[in-house]
Design a protein around this motif. Structure first.
Motif, PDB file in Angstrom:
ATOM      1  N   ALA A 174     218.080  68.491  74.438  1.00  0.00           N
ATOM      2  CA  ALA A 174     218.457  67.177  74.974  1.00  0.00           C
ATOM      3  C   ALA A 174     217.755  66.069  74.190  1.00  0.00           C
ATOM      4  O   ALA A 174     216.593  66.205  73.773  1.00  0.00           O
ATOM      5  N   THR A 175     218.436  64.960  74.026  1.00  0.00           N
ATOM      6  CA  THR A 175     217.876  63.828  73.273  1.00  0.00           C
ATOM      7  C   THR A 175     217.339  62.728  74.184  1.00  0.00           C
ATOM      8  O   THR A 175     216.815  61.729  73.704  1.00  0.00           O
ATOM      9  N   SER A 176     217.493  62.938  75.499  1.00  0.00           N
ATOM     10  CA  SER A 176     216.956  61.932  76.425  1.00  0.00           C
ATOM     11  C   SER A 176     216.419  62.632  77.660  1.00  0.00           C
ATOM     12  O   SER A 176     216.763  63.779  77.952  1.00  0.00           O
ATOM     13  N   ARG A 177     215.583  61.937  78.366  1.00  0.00           N
ATOM     14  CA  ARG A 177     214.986  62.495  79.590  1.00  0.00           C
ATOM     15  C   ARG A 177     216.060  62.778  80.631  1.00  0.00           C
ATOM     16  O   ARG A 177     216.025  63.807  81.305  1.00  0.00           O
ATOM     17  N   ALA A 178     217.028  61.871  80.761  1.00  0.00           N
ATOM     18  CA  ALA A 178     218.084  62.043  81.757  1.00  0.00           C
ATOM     19  C   ALA A 178     218.908  63.296  81.466  1.00  0.00           C
ATOM     20  O   ALA A 178     219.232  64.069  82.381  1.00  0.00           O
ATOM     21  N   GLN A 179     219.250  63.510  80.191  1.00  0.00           N
ATOM     22  CA  GLN A 179     220.021  64.704  79.812  1.00  0.00           C
ATOM     23  C   GLN A 179     219.221  65.969  80.090  1.00  0.00           C
ATOM     24  O   GLN A 179     219.767  66.966  80.575  1.00  0.00           O
ATOM     25  N   ARG A 180     217.914  65.908  79.762  1.00  0.00           N
ATOM     26  CA  ARG A 180     217.077  67.081  79.978  1.00  0.00           C
ATOM     27  C   ARG A 180     216.953  67.408  81.468  1.00  0.00           C
ATOM     28  O   ARG A 180     217.032  68.569  81.876  1.00  0.00           O
ATOM     29  N   GLU A 181     216.770  66.378  82.294  1.00  0.00           N
ATOM     30  CA  GLU A 181     216.635  66.604  83.734  1.00  0.00           C
ATOM     31  C   GLU A 181     217.922  67.154  84.334  1.00  0.00           C
ATOM     32  O   GLU A 181     217.889  68.022  85.208  1.00  0.00           O
ATOM     33  N   GLU A 182     219.064  66.644  83.865  1.00  0.00           N
ATOM     34  CA  GLU A 182     220.347  67.143  84.370  1.00  0.00           C
ATOM     35  C   GLU A 182     220.554  68.595  83.961  1.00  0.00           C
ATOM     36  O   GLU A 182     221.020  69.429  84.753  1.00  0.00           O
ATOM     37  N   ALA A 183     220.189  68.906  82.711  1.00  0.00           N
ATOM     38  CA  ALA A 183     220.320  70.281  82.242  1.00  0.00           C
ATOM     39  C   ALA A 183     219.398  71.209  83.020  1.00  0.00           C
ATOM     40  O   ALA A 183     219.772  72.332  83.361  1.00  0.00           O
ATOM     41  N   GLU A 184     218.189  70.760  83.303  1.00  0.00           N
ATOM     42  CA  GLU A 184     217.250  71.573  84.068  1.00  0.00           C
ATOM     43  C   GLU A 184     217.749  71.793  85.501  1.00  0.00           C
ATOM     44  O   GLU A 184     217.565  72.858  86.080  1.00  0.00           O
ATOM     45  N   ARG A 185     218.382  70.746  86.058  1.00  0.00           N
ATOM     46  CA  ARG A 185     218.941  70.886  87.405  1.00  0.00           C
ATOM     47  C   ARG A 185     220.023  71.960  87.423  1.00  0.00           C
ATOM     48  O   ARG A 185     220.056  72.814  88.316  1.00  0.00           O
ATOM     49  N   LYS A 186     220.897  71.914  86.404  1.00  0.00           N
ATOM     50  CA  LYS A 186     221.963  72.914  86.325  1.00  0.00           C
ATOM     51  C   LYS A 186     221.401  74.305  86.071  1.00  0.00           C
ATOM     52  O   LYS A 186     221.857  75.289  86.641  1.00  0.00           O
ATOM     53  N   ARG A 187     220.370  74.378  85.200  1.00  0.00           N
ATOM     54  CA  ARG A 187     219.764  75.678  84.910  1.00  0.00           C
ATOM     55  C   ARG A 187     219.205  76.303  86.182  1.00  0.00           C
ATOM     56  O   ARG A 187     219.402  77.493  86.449  1.00  0.00           O
ATOM     57  N   SER A 188     218.549  75.487  86.985  1.00  0.00           N
ATOM     58  CA  SER A 188     217.974  75.976  88.239  1.00  0.00           C
ATOM     59  C   SER A 188     219.071  76.415  89.208  1.00  0.00           C
ATOM     60  O   SER A 188     218.944  77.436  89.898  1.00  0.00           O
ATOM     61  N   GLU A 189     220.153  75.658  89.232  1.00  0.00           N
ATOM     62  CA  GLU A 189     221.277  75.989  90.123  1.00  0.00           C
ATOM     63  C   GLU A 189     221.908  77.319  89.728  1.00  0.00           C
ATOM     64  O   GLU A 189     222.161  78.177  90.582  1.00  0.00           O
ATOM     65  N   TYR A 190     222.134  77.513  88.420  1.00  0.00           N
ATOM     66  CA  TYR A 190     222.722  78.770  87.958  1.00  0.00           C
ATOM     67  C   TYR A 190     221.757  79.936  88.144  1.00  0.00           C
ATOM     68  O   TYR A 190     222.176  81.052  88.438  1.00  0.00           O
ATOM     69  N   ALA A 191     220.470  79.669  87.976  1.00  0.00           N
ATOM     70  CA  ALA A 191     219.475  80.720  88.187  1.00  0.00           C
ATOM     71  C   ALA A 191     219.508  81.192  89.637  1.00  0.00           C
ATOM     72  O   ALA A 191     219.426  82.401  89.916  1.00  0.00           O
TER      73      ALA A 191
END
Length: 226
Positions: A160-177
């Motif tokens: 991710a190139t921004s904090r917002a993108q990284r946080e959204e990706a982490e949210r999705k990663r946690s959801e899929y996990a």
């Protein structure tokens, strides 16, 4: 479209058996011709599959002269003709109405096929472990999809190139996990139940190798686990 060669009023035991054999014979002939095969071509293919059915036997079956029709022949004929055994027995669309059992009224062939395959439940009929195996396959698909999405989200978060993108990706990663964990938990519980029935659950793909408990726990009885 009518049932081939039978009067709809005839439903005694011999006629029922003949009707089923006629279903198979008619569909074998139709499929064979559709594939551009001769009876010898079909016989050759059956032999290649390891269960020879001579050309004259196929010819007698198609003409109604064959007295019996073993289940193993139906299975091999279906494989040779690249179809399914139930589709030979109940040729949907080519035979309008047929009988499921002796002394029963003629019913739409589509209904007979669905009950034959268990697609349509019949009251008081035991489906064995088929529903469990179907649920197992569904859970495996869910778990594998969640793991794939989790890995993709992890990569997205890392790049991710921004904090917002990284946080959204982490949210999705946690959801899929969480989805993967839930599916794995349900798989473990389901596989335990299958074993408790004295049966063997399906093989698991390597990615789900951690679903089954350690050997020591797997060998304990239900009472010991409680």
């Amino acid at each position: 479209m009518t049932q081939r060669g039978f009067d709809d009023e005839e439903d005694d035991v011999p006629e029922w058996a003949d009707r089923i054999k006629a279903n198979v014979a008619g569909e074998v002939r139709r499929r064979r011709k559709e594939m551009g095969w001769s009876a010898q071509d079909l016989a050759d293919r059956c032999e290649q599959l390891g269960h020879p059915i001579p050309r004259n036997v196929i010819a007698n079956m198609e003409s109604g002269r064959r007295a019996n029709l073993p289940l193993v022949d139906v299975m091999v004929l279906a494989a040779a003709l690249e179809t399914y055994p139930p589709c030979l027995i109940f040729p949907v669309g080519y035979v309008d109405r047929t009988q499921e059992l002796p002394f029963q009224d003629l019913i739409p062939t589509w209904e007979a096929l669905r009950r034959f395959t268990g697609e349509e439940e019949v009251a008081l009929h035991d489906a064995g472990l088929v529903p469990d195996f179907e649920r197992h396959a569904s859970l495996v698909r869910t778990a594998l999809a969640a793991l794939e999405e989790e890995e993709q989200a992890r990569f997205t978060a890392k790049t991710a190139t921004s904090r917002a993108q990284r946080e959204e990706a982490e949210r999705k990663r946690s959801e899929y996990a969480d989805q993967a964990i839930s599916a794995k938990y349900n798989l473990r519980y389901l596989r335990r139940g299958i074993r408790d029935e004295g049966a063997t659950p399906p093989d698991l793909p390597p990615a789900l190798g951690d679903v089954d408990p350690p050997e020591s726990e797997a060998n304990t009885t239900s009472e010991e686990r409680l």
